[in-house]
Scaffold this motif. Structure first.
Motif, PDB file in Angstrom:
ATOM      1  N   ALA A 278       0.843  -1.197   0.000  1.00 15.37           N
ATOM      2  CA  ALA A 278       0.000   0.000   0.000  1.00 15.37           C
ATOM      3  C   ALA A 278       0.874   1.240   0.000  1.00 15.37           C
ATOM      4  N   VAL A 279       0.665   2.101  -0.985  1.00 15.75           N
ATOM      5  CA  VAL A 279       1.393   3.360  -1.095  1.00 15.75           C
ATOM      6  C   VAL A 279       0.479   4.460  -0.566  1.00 15.75           C
ATOM      7  N   PRO A 280       0.825   5.053   0.574  1.00 15.15           N
ATOM      8  CA  PRO A 280      -0.042   6.085   1.139  1.00 15.15           C
ATOM      9  C   PRO A 280       0.007   7.377   0.341  1.00 15.15           C
ATOM     10  N   VAL A 281      -1.092   8.128   0.414  1.00 15.12           N
ATOM     11  CA  VAL A 281      -1.188   9.435  -0.224  1.00 15.12           C
ATOM     12  C   VAL A 281      -1.646  10.419   0.843  1.00 15.12           C
ATOM     13  N   GLU A 282      -0.958  11.538   0.934  1.00 14.67           N
ATOM     14  CA  GLU A 282      -1.335  12.553   1.917  1.00 14.67           C
ATOM     15  C   GLU A 282      -2.363  13.511   1.320  1.00 14.67           C
ATOM     16  N   ASN A 283      -3.040  14.225   2.191  1.00 19.01           N
ATOM     17  CA  ASN A 283      -3.977  15.290   1.814  1.00 19.01           C
ATOM     18  C   ASN A 283      -5.192  14.793   1.042  1.00 19.01           C
ATOM     19  N   GLY A 284      -5.692  13.630   1.374  1.00 20.29           N
ATOM     20  CA  GLY A 284      -6.915  13.139   0.763  1.00 20.29           C
ATOM     21  C   GLY A 284      -8.121  13.576   1.586  1.00 20.29           C
ATOM     22  N   SER A 285      -9.288  13.178   1.164  1.00 21.67           N
ATOM     23  CA  SER A 285     -10.513  13.492   1.896  1.00 21.67           C
ATOM     24  C   SER A 285     -10.568  12.665   3.178  1.00 21.67           C
ATOM     25  N   ALA A 286     -11.541  12.962   4.021  1.00 19.40           N
ATOM     26  CA  ALA A 286     -11.717  12.200   5.259  1.00 19.40           C
ATOM     27  C   ALA A 286     -12.037  10.737   4.941  1.00 19.40           C
ATOM     28  N   LEU A 287     -12.844  10.491   3.900  1.00 20.79           N
ATOM     29  CA  LEU A 287     -13.170   9.125   3.502  1.00 20.79           C
ATOM     30  C   LEU A 287     -11.910   8.400   3.038  1.00 20.79           C
ATOM     31  N   GLU A 288     -11.074   9.056   2.253  1.00 20.67           N
ATOM     32  CA  GLU A 288      -9.842   8.438   1.769  1.00 20.67           C
ATOM     33  C   GLU A 288      -8.891   8.138   2.929  1.00 20.67           C
ATOM     34  N   ALA A 289      -8.830   9.039   3.908  1.00 19.52           N
ATOM     35  CA  ALA A 289      -7.989   8.795   5.087  1.00 19.52           C
ATOM     36  C   ALA A 289      -8.504   7.580   5.868  1.00 19.52           C
ATOM     37  N   ALA A 290      -9.817   7.482   6.017  1.00 23.95           N
ATOM     38  CA  ALA A 290     -10.398   6.330   6.711  1.00 23.95           C
ATOM     39  C   ALA A 290     -10.131   5.038   5.928  1.00 23.95           C
ATOM     40  N   ASN A 291     -10.255   5.110   4.601  1.00 21.17           N
ATOM     41  CA  ASN A 291      -9.963   3.928   3.773  1.00 21.17           C
ATOM     42  C   ASN A 291      -8.494   3.536   3.880  1.00 21.17           C
ATOM     43  N   GLN A 292      -7.583   4.520   3.905  1.00 15.50           N
ATOM     44  CA  GLN A 292      -6.161   4.206   4.048  1.00 15.50           C
ATOM     45  C   GLN A 292      -5.891   3.520   5.383  1.00 15.50           C
ATOM     46  N   ALA A 293      -6.575   3.961   6.428  1.00  6.62           N
ATOM     47  CA  ALA A 293      -6.425   3.314   7.736  1.00  6.62           C
ATOM     48  C   ALA A 293      -6.945   1.877   7.675  1.00  6.62           C
ATOM     49  N   ALA A 294      -8.062   1.674   6.997  1.00 10.00           N
ATOM     50  CA  ALA A 294      -8.608   0.320   6.848  1.00 10.00           C
ATOM     51  C   ALA A 294      -7.666  -0.551   6.015  1.00 10.00           C
ATOM     52  N   ILE A 295      -7.078   0.015   4.963  1.00 18.13           N
ATOM     53  CA  ILE A 295      -6.120  -0.719   4.136  1.00 18.13           C
ATOM     54  C   ILE A 295      -4.914  -1.124   4.977  1.00 18.13           C
ATOM     55  N   ALA A 296      -4.391  -0.187   5.774  1.00 13.57           N
ATOM     56  CA  ALA A 296      -3.241  -0.497   6.635  1.00 13.57           C
ATOM     57  C   ALA A 296      -3.600  -1.599   7.629  1.00 13.57           C
ATOM     58  N   ALA A 297      -4.805  -1.562   8.175  1.00 18.23           N
ATOM     59  CA  ALA A 297      -5.230  -2.600   9.123  1.00 18.23           C
ATOM     60  C   ALA A 297      -5.333  -3.961   8.431  1.00 18.23           C
ATOM     61  N   LEU A 298      -5.873  -3.977   7.222  1.00 15.18           N
ATOM     62  CA  LEU A 298      -5.965  -5.238   6.480  1.00 15.18           C
ATOM     63  C   LEU A 298      -4.584  -5.783   6.142  1.00 15.18           C
ATOM     64  N   VAL A 299      -3.677  -4.918   5.697  1.00 10.58           N
ATOM     65  CA  VAL A 299      -2.317  -5.347   5.363  1.00 10.58           C
ATOM     66  C   VAL A 299      -1.631  -5.914   6.608  1.00 10.58           C
ATOM     67  N   ALA A 300      -1.897  -5.310   7.757  1.00 11.56           N
ATOM     68  CA  ALA A 300      -1.274  -5.769   9.005  1.00 11.56           C
ATOM     69  C   ALA A 300      -1.742  -7.169   9.405  1.00 11.56           C
ATOM     70  N   THR A 301      -2.873  -7.622   8.869  1.00 13.84           N
ATOM     71  CA  THR A 301      -3.362  -8.954   9.212  1.00 13.84           C
ATOM     72  C   THR A 301      -2.654 -10.053   8.438  1.00 13.84           C
ATOM     73  N   GLN A 302      -1.912  -9.689   7.408  1.00 14.48           N
ATOM     74  CA  GLN A 302      -1.225 -10.702   6.603  1.00 14.48           C
ATOM     75  C   GLN A 302       0.027 -11.170   7.320  1.00 14.48           C
ATOM     76  N   ASP A 303       0.167 -12.476   7.444  1.00  7.48           N
ATOM     77  CA  ASP A 303       1.334 -13.061   8.092  1.00  7.48           C
ATOM     78  C   ASP A 303       2.292 -13.577   7.038  1.00  7.48           C
ATOM     79  N   ALA A 304       3.536 -13.106   7.087  1.00 10.14           N
ATOM     80  CA  ALA A 304       4.547 -13.523   6.111  1.00 10.14           C
ATOM     81  C   ALA A 304       4.756 -15.042   6.093  1.00 10.14           C
ATOM     82  N   PRO A 305       4.768 -15.750   7.244  1.00 10.86           N
ATOM     83  CA  PRO A 305       4.989 -17.197   7.178  1.00 10.86           C
ATOM     84  C   PRO A 305       3.913 -17.949   6.399  1.00 10.86           C
ATOM     85  N   GLU A 306       2.703 -17.390   6.302  1.00 15.05           N
ATOM     86  CA  GLU A 306       1.627 -18.061   5.587  1.00 15.05           C
ATOM     87  C   GLU A 306       1.664 -17.778   4.090  1.00 15.05           C
TER      88      GLU A 306
END
Length: 190
Positions: free
Chosen positions: A123-151
């Motif tokens: 995920a490549v973050p982008v600054e200065n987006g709308s509030a919805l885009e910021a919330a989506n970026q946070a959700a994207i970061a949370a989803l990416v954090a759930t991925q385990d490299a060993p799997e």
């Protein structure tokens, strides 16, 4: 088919989700050949034909174009239309890595599909987006954090590392390399 073409076809694919004309301008350089991964630009979002046109103008041809039936119907309709199309694309082609930019509804949908299918996401973050885009970026970061490299399969881990490298080295149009900071809270080694 030449030996070079055979080698390129054997490389793991990196789907670069290009969801807007701004994404097209930022991500077009990633369509270049690479020795470790085969980038495939996916023109999509609310207006995939405009995205494809910008990519063409930049000399970066889209490898896939995902059309939506209800353009400009808002983010909910966009996600509802994109989820099955992106899921079918990822399930059929099984890329080694999916790269998304910013917090568009399409980037969120692509991340959801990739994580569900077990495909690493960069995920490549982008600054200065709308509030919805910021919330989506946070959700994207949370989803990416759930991925385990060993799997994740080792070839997919290598492809994700190559995607990180490509983004860090990505040239801006008319300039030299540009460094893009990516989340580093996860390890990409198998």
């Amino acid at each position: 088919m030449t030996a070079r073409e055979q080698h390129e076809r054997s490389l793991p694919e990196m789907f670069v989700i290009v969801a807007s004309t701004e994404d097209a301008n930022a991500l077009a350089p990633l369509g270049e050949r690479d020795p470790e991964v085969r980038p495939v630009l996916v023109a999509t979002g609310p207006d995939p034909m405009a995205v494809d046109e910008v990519l063409d103008d930049l000399g970066a041809l889209a490898g896939r174009v995902l059309l939506v039936e209800t353009p400009d119907a808002g983010p909910v309709a966009e996600v509802a239309a994109m989820l099955p199309r992106l899921d079918a694309l990822v399930a059929d082609d099984v890329p080694a890595v999916v790269l998304v930019r910013g917090g568009s509804s399409t980037a969120l949908a692509a991340t959801q599909v990739a994580v569900w299918r077990g495909v690493p996401v960069v995920a490549v973050p982008v600054e200065n987006g709308s509030a919805l885009e910021a919330a989506n970026q946070a959700a994207i970061a949370a989803l990416v954090a759930t991925q385990d490299a060993p799997e994740v399969e080792p070839e997919h881990v290598r492809a994700a590392a190559a995607a990180h490298r490509l983004v860090r080295e990505r040239p801006e149009p008319g300039t030299g390399p540009r460094v893009v900071r990516l989340p580093t809270h996860r390890t990409l080694s198998a």
